[in-house]
Every structure is written in C-alpha cells, then in structure tokens.
Scaffold this motif. Structure first.
Motif, PDB file in Angstrom:
ATOM      1  N   LYS A 230      -2.420   5.550  -3.322  1.00 41.78           N
ATOM      2  CA  LYS A 230      -2.398   4.655  -4.482  1.00 41.78           C
ATOM      3  C   LYS A 230      -1.283   5.105  -5.433  1.00 41.78           C
ATOM      4  CE  LYS A 230      -7.342   3.787  -4.006  1.00 41.78           C
ATOM      5  NZ  LYS A 230      -8.690   3.880  -4.618  1.00 41.78           N
TER       6      LYS A 230
ATOM      7  N   GLU B 252      -5.584  -0.755  -7.511  1.00 43.36           N
ATOM      8  CA  GLU B 252      -5.008  -0.763  -6.169  1.00 43.36           C
ATOM      9  C   GLU B 252      -3.898  -1.805  -6.034  1.00 43.36           C
ATOM     10  OE1 GLU B 252      -9.159   0.666  -3.992  1.00 43.36           O
ATOM     11  OE2 GLU B 252      -8.641  -1.462  -4.049  1.00 43.36           O
TER      12      GLU B 252
ATOM     13  N   THR C 270       0.066   0.116  -3.370  1.00 39.99           N
ATOM     14  CA  THR C 270      -0.446   1.100  -2.411  1.00 39.99           C
ATOM     15  C   THR C 270       0.504   1.227  -1.224  1.00 39.99           C
ATOM     16  OG1 THR C 270      -1.766  -0.608  -1.288  1.00 39.99           O
ATOM     17  CG2 THR C 270      -2.868   0.670  -3.010  1.00 39.99           C
TER      18      THR C 270
END
Length: 209
Positions: free
Chosen positions: A113, A123, A126
């Motif tokens: 992340k 998120e 990522t």
C-alpha cells in the motif's frame, strides 16, 4: 516516461495503452504510445501484445478494478505475475477500500500500500507483487520495511483529524519545492479550515493564481 528518463535514462522503454474503448487510440497516438483495443475479460494479455513471458515488465491499472473485481480477473492478474513473469502490477483506484486487494492477498500475492495508513485504511494506490524483494531497498535484498510513497490526502469527510492535529503536512501534501516556498510565505502558520464556501480564498496559492 518522465520517471524513467530521470531515474533510468538508459533503460529501453516502450509504453503501451490498452482500453475497452477504441476511440482512445487517437489520443494515445498523439502521446506517441502504442494502443491496443482490449477487453480485460478476454485475458491472454501477452498474446495480445505478441510478447513472451518475461518481456512485459510492469502493468498499470487505472480506475478499472471497480468494474471487474471478480475471481476471473484476479486469477488473470495472478497469472500475469506468476506465469507471465510480470514484475509488478501498479493499481490506482478511487475508493479507500479496494476489494481486489483482499482477493489478491487470498491468492498469496503481496499487496504493498503506497498511501500513508495513519488515518485508517486507504487502498487507492497499491502494488501487486509475487516477488516481495522487489519492494525492498535498492541497496540490496534487505528486509527493510516498505515506507509509503504518497502522503495520505484523506477524503473530505476524514479531514477533521488532520485539521486539528498539527499534522506536519498541514492540510495537504506538497512537493518539496512547493513546501519550501509555502514555508517562506508571509501567511505561513495559518490554519486553513475549509468548512465554509469561501474559506479556500484564504489559501496563498489561490491568491497567486
């Protein structure tokens, strides 16, 4: 392209754009990239690009997984990493919670992340990897813990904590040069609390525009 010109100028770079909408081709052509009309559900990405395993280095997915977070797509992405030897899949999404993250983790894929998680799960940025050493220090294959790359810019409904907490980034992150300029500004130290419609006018950057 600019990143590789600065960080790895001697690395041969070919950028390819794929999209379900064929009309994007005219814009991609103007950028000087290759374009392929492709449906992510068709899979067989290397075949589409006429590449062999190991020849596709990175895959970038931008605002797509929200439409296809399912086992078929996650299996295809996992295969890209393990069978087609893609080094990393870089994902950018709109939501704080990206369902694809958990689905990939269930398949044993490492999800790094890139956003600061200090203010809760985020998120939006990522990286999916199968070889966990890829995210380690470039000085060697150490076990140095990944430091988030991007300071977290929280959603509007989560900004109160930053506004009240004397966060070192104040109300938003800056590139280093912009932060230096801001610190030297005569209005430095002001607390910008964007709770009213006209509060944005107090921003020194707004006045300069």
């Amino acid at each position: 392209k600019l990143f590789f010109e600065r960080i790895a100028p001697n690395v041969p770079l070919e950028l390819i754009s794929l999209d379900l909408q064929p009309s994007w081709k005219q814009y991609v052509d103007l950028l000087g990239f290759k374009f392929f009309h492709w449906n992510i559900y068709d899979g067989n990405l290397l075949e589409k690009l006429s590449l062999n395993a190991g020849e596709l280095t990175y895959v970038v997915i931008s605002y797509v997984l929200i439409y296809c977070t399912d086992d078929q797509t996650m299996d295809m992405l996992t295969s890209l990493l393990r069978d087609d030897l893609v080094r990393a899949i870089i994902v950018s999404e709109r939501s704080e919670a990206t369902a694809g993250v958990q689905l990939m983790e269930k398949r044993g894929v490492k999800v790094a992340k890139l956003m600061d998680q200090s203010y809760g799960k985020d998120e939006r940025q990522t990286v999916f990897i199968d070889d966990q050493t890829i995210m380690h220090s470039t000085a060697g294959r150490t076990k140095k813990e990944l430091t988030p790359v991007f300071p977290n810019v929280p959603f509007s409904e989560h900004k109160e904590a930053r506004q009240k907490g004397n966060h070192p980034l104040h109300w938003r992150p800056f590139h280093e040069e912009s932060r230096r300029n801001w610190r030297n500004d005569r209005n430095r130290g002001q607390n910008f609390r964007y709770n009213r419609r006209d509060d944005y006018k107090r921003d020194p950057f707004y006045r300069r525009r």
